[in-house]
Design an enzyme around this catalytic site. Structure first.
Site, PDB file in Angstrom:
ATOM      1  NE  ARG A  48       5.320   8.849  -4.229  1.00 32.76           N
ATOM      2  CZ  ARG A  48       4.453   9.268  -3.325  1.00 32.76           C
ATOM      3  NH1 ARG A  48       4.828  10.112  -2.376  1.00 32.76           N
ATOM      4  NH2 ARG A  48       3.214   8.869  -3.377  1.00 32.76           N
ATOM      5  NE  ARG A  51      -4.501  -5.720  15.806  1.00 36.52           N
ATOM      6  CZ  ARG A  51      -3.958  -6.105  16.957  1.00 36.52           C
ATOM      7  NH1 ARG A  51      -4.215  -7.320  17.460  1.00 36.52           N
ATOM      8  NH2 ARG A  51      -3.182  -5.285  17.641  1.00 36.52           N
ATOM      9  NE  ARG A  78      -3.222   0.191   3.044  1.00 32.59           N
ATOM     10  CZ  ARG A  78      -4.411   0.633   2.674  1.00 32.59           C
ATOM     11  NH1 ARG A  78      -5.150  -0.113   1.880  1.00 32.59           N
ATOM     12  NH2 ARG A  78      -4.865   1.795   3.080  1.00 32.59           N
ATOM     13  NE  ARG A 125      -3.878   5.931  12.110  1.00 26.44           N
ATOM     14  CZ  ARG A 125      -4.280   5.568  10.887  1.00 26.44           C
ATOM     15  NH1 ARG A 125      -3.511   5.775   9.840  1.00 26.44           N
ATOM     16  NH2 ARG A 125      -5.452   4.996  10.709  1.00 26.44           N
ATOM     17  CE1 TYR A 150      -6.267  -1.035   5.137  1.00 22.95           C
ATOM     18  CE2 TYR A 150      -4.394  -2.478   5.493  1.00 22.95           C
ATOM     19  CZ  TYR A 150      -5.004  -1.251   5.636  1.00 22.95           C
ATOM     20  OH  TYR A 150      -4.319  -0.244   6.265  1.00 22.95           O
ATOM     21  CD  GLU A 196      -6.003   5.194  14.485  1.00 18.04           C
ATOM     22  OE1 GLU A 196      -6.121   6.396  14.160  1.00 18.04           O
ATOM     23  OE2 GLU A 196      -5.857   4.286  13.659  1.00 18.04           O
ATOM     24  CG  ASP A 202      -7.556   2.116   0.236  1.00 17.24           C
ATOM     25  OD1 ASP A 202      -7.494   2.019   1.481  1.00 17.24           O
ATOM     26  OD2 ASP A 202      -6.549   2.119  -0.489  1.00 17.24           O
TER      27      ASP A 202
HETATM   28  N1  UDP Z   1       2.868   1.084   8.254  1.00 22.38           N
HETATM   29  C1  UDP Z   1       3.987   1.105   9.055  1.00 22.38           C
HETATM   30  N2  UDP Z   1       4.435   2.301   9.504  1.00 22.38           N
HETATM   31  C2  UDP Z   1       3.837   3.458   9.221  1.00 22.38           C
HETATM   32  C3  UDP Z   1       2.696   3.451   8.393  1.00 22.38           C
HETATM   33  C4  UDP Z   1       2.227   2.228   7.941  1.00 22.38           C
HETATM   34  O1  UDP Z   1       4.537   0.062   9.371  1.00 22.38           O
HETATM   35  O2  UDP Z   1       4.311   4.517   9.689  1.00 22.38           O
HETATM   36  C5  UDP Z   1       2.372  -0.236   7.782  1.00 22.38           C
HETATM   37  C6  UDP Z   1       1.381  -0.818   8.775  1.00 22.38           C
HETATM   38  O3  UDP Z   1       1.515  -2.225   8.803  1.00 22.38           O
HETATM   39  C7  UDP Z   1       0.064  -0.401   8.169  1.00 22.38           C
HETATM   40  C8  UDP Z   1       0.342  -0.544   6.694  1.00 22.38           C
HETATM   41  O4  UDP Z   1       1.702  -0.117   6.546  1.00 22.38           O
HETATM   42  O5  UDP Z   1      -0.992  -1.224   8.606  1.00 22.38           O
HETATM   43  C9  UDP Z   1      -0.565   0.271   5.785  1.00 22.38           C
HETATM   44  O6  UDP Z   1      -0.492   1.629   6.166  1.00 22.38           O
HETATM   45  P1  UDP Z   1      -1.675   2.640   5.893  1.00 22.38           P
HETATM   46  O7  UDP Z   1      -1.166   3.996   6.197  1.00 22.38           O
HETATM   47  O8  UDP Z   1      -2.226   2.377   4.537  1.00 22.38           O
HETATM   48  O9  UDP Z   1      -2.731   2.207   7.023  1.00 22.38           O
HETATM   49  P2  UDP Z   1      -4.222   2.738   7.366  1.00 22.38           P
HETATM   50  O10 UDP Z   1      -4.203   4.241   7.335  1.00 22.38           O
HETATM   51  O11 UDP Z   1      -5.131   2.090   6.344  1.00 22.38           O
HETATM   52  O12 UDP Z   1      -4.426   2.197   8.752  1.00 22.38           O
END
Ligand code: UDP
Length: 381
Positions: free
Chosen positions: A175, A247, A171, A277, A346, A298, A348
């Site tokens: 870059r 989860r 996902r 986060r 999962y 969270e 979007d």
């Molecule tokens: N992820 C991570 N560190 C980060 C952000 C994301 O390890 O700082 C991993 C984590 O396993 C997460 C996945 O990448 O579940 C997908 O991230 P995304 O930001 O798409 O998660 P969402 O916002 O859908 O919870």
């Protein structure tokens, strides 16, 4: 025809709308007291901030038809997600980009140099990464993996990244320039008045009735021609084969005067910080001005019976149970399983809308003598 849609989130609303427009009578029920599912937004009465009550939702897509569709029901404002992460005592830019790499390694690399540098860290013996961990070690190497992904992912998913599918990490882009836009899609934005207002507009049709705080009972299916189920796949079958893993999230809300963190999303990569986060919701509506600020810490944990399921876990070894539920779903006449929970994926929001449009079209086609609507959207783990 009489249609029952279980769940007033995006899937139920879009399918209901499409079928109602085609002349079918749709009843949408939801066990919760609001529409919108986990996209639900509401205004905080004290600060006026628009809250993403079940965590942040940012609409992004490359699908012009989906973008046009949602824009029919809400005025969208441009929004680009620029996530930061705190790890090992410093703040970095996400997704991993040239700024992240140069700050993390104390370098001044240009794009091609950075690409070669990261490739030199990568474990190139991993030819075809299957797990999250393999994907990370193959594409970013051990240092960035440890700092940004390992701890966060263990907290988010409650298991080792070696047990999770590589698709979760796919996902996120890596870059080799300074583009810090979290999503690479052409169309990105936020509905100015939130997702609940948008979904309310989708549901606003004379052939749609919505009953909130109304749990599903099997007898309801007997009085209708077809059911669209957007609740948990295993929940439809009363968990009779066992429980699929989900989860759930706990949000610890706090308010401050002014600006708490200066951005909408600050991730915490270290495993000794218990939350994943902090989201500061007024920054999801940067066109608004508010003195006060509402933030959510969270926390992720395994969903227990009674908890709201958020993320299907999809452990590599969960495939067998899922396959058994898919077989049950396919053998269930007059019920179609839709959405993130109904298909245990999962998803979007844009994919959810796309699939809902396609599912409704297939159903209408079937009603008119074409192909029958599939019971279950096939998509391997
Ligand atoms: N992820 C991570 N560190 C980060 C952000 C994301 O390890 O700082 C991993 C984590 O396993 C997460 C996945 O990448 O579940 C997908 O991230 P995304 O930001 O798409 O998660 P969402 O916002 O859908 O919870």
């Amino acid at each position: 025809m009489k249609i029952l849609l279980v769940g007033a989130g995006l899937s139920g609303a879009v399918i209901g709308r499409q079928l109602a427009q085609a002349g079918h009578d749709c009843r949408i029920i939801d066990g919760r007291p609001h529409i919108g599912g986990n996209c639900h937004t509401e205004r905080d009465p004290d600060t006026g901030v628009l809250l993403h009550c079940y965590g942040p939702h940012i609409f992004h897509t490359d699908d012009a038809e989906v973008w046009d569709y949602v824009n029919r029901f809400a005025a969208f404002r441009p929004f680009q997600n620029r996530v930061k992460t705190t790890a090992q005592g410093r703040v970095y830019s996400l997704p991993i980009n040239l700024l992240t790499i140069n700050q993390f390694f104390g370098t001044t690399l240009r794009p091609d140099e950075a690409r070669a540098f990261i490739e030199s860290k990568a474990d190139t013996s991993i030819a075809d990464p299957q797990t999250f961990e393999e994907q990370a070690l193959r594409f970013v190497g051990p240092e960035l993996y440890e700092a940004f992904f390992k701890g966060y992912t263990e907290k988010q998913w409650g298991c080792s990244p070696s047990e999770l599918p590589a698709s979760i990490l796919k996902r996120l882009p890596v870059r080799f320039n300074y583009d810090d836009n979290y999503f690479a899609h052409r169309f990105q934005g936020m509905p100015a008045e939130g997702y609940t207002a948008m979904i309310g507009a989708i549901l606003d049709h004379p052939r749609i009735t919505v009953d909130l705080s109304t749990p599903y009972a099997p007898a309801m299916a007997e009085t209708v021609d077809h059911v669209f189920w957007s609740g948990p796949l295993d929940g439809f079958f009363d968990y009779r084969l066992g429980r699929l893993g989900y989860r759930t999230l706990d949000f610890e809300r706090f308010t401050v005067a002014g600006d708490y963190q200066g951005c909408a999303v600050m991730n915490y990569g270290d495993s000794d910080v218990p939350y994943t986060r902090i989201t500061e919701h007024k920054h999801f509506s940067p066109w608004e001005r508010h003195e006060g600020s509402v933030c959510y810490r969270e926390y992720s944990r395994a969903a227990e019976p009674g908890d709201i399921p958020y993320y299907p876990i999809r452990l590599v070894n969960e495939k067998a149970l899922l396959a058994d539920y898919v077989a049950l779903a396919e053998a269930t006449p007059r019920v179609t399983f839709v959405g993130r929970l109904g298909t245990y994926r999962y998803l979007d929001m844009d994919v959810t809308v796309r699939e809902a449009l396609d599912t409704a079209a297939a159903f209408l086609d079937g009603v008119q003598g074409g192909t029958a609507v599939p019971a279950f959207v096939q998509n391997p783990l």
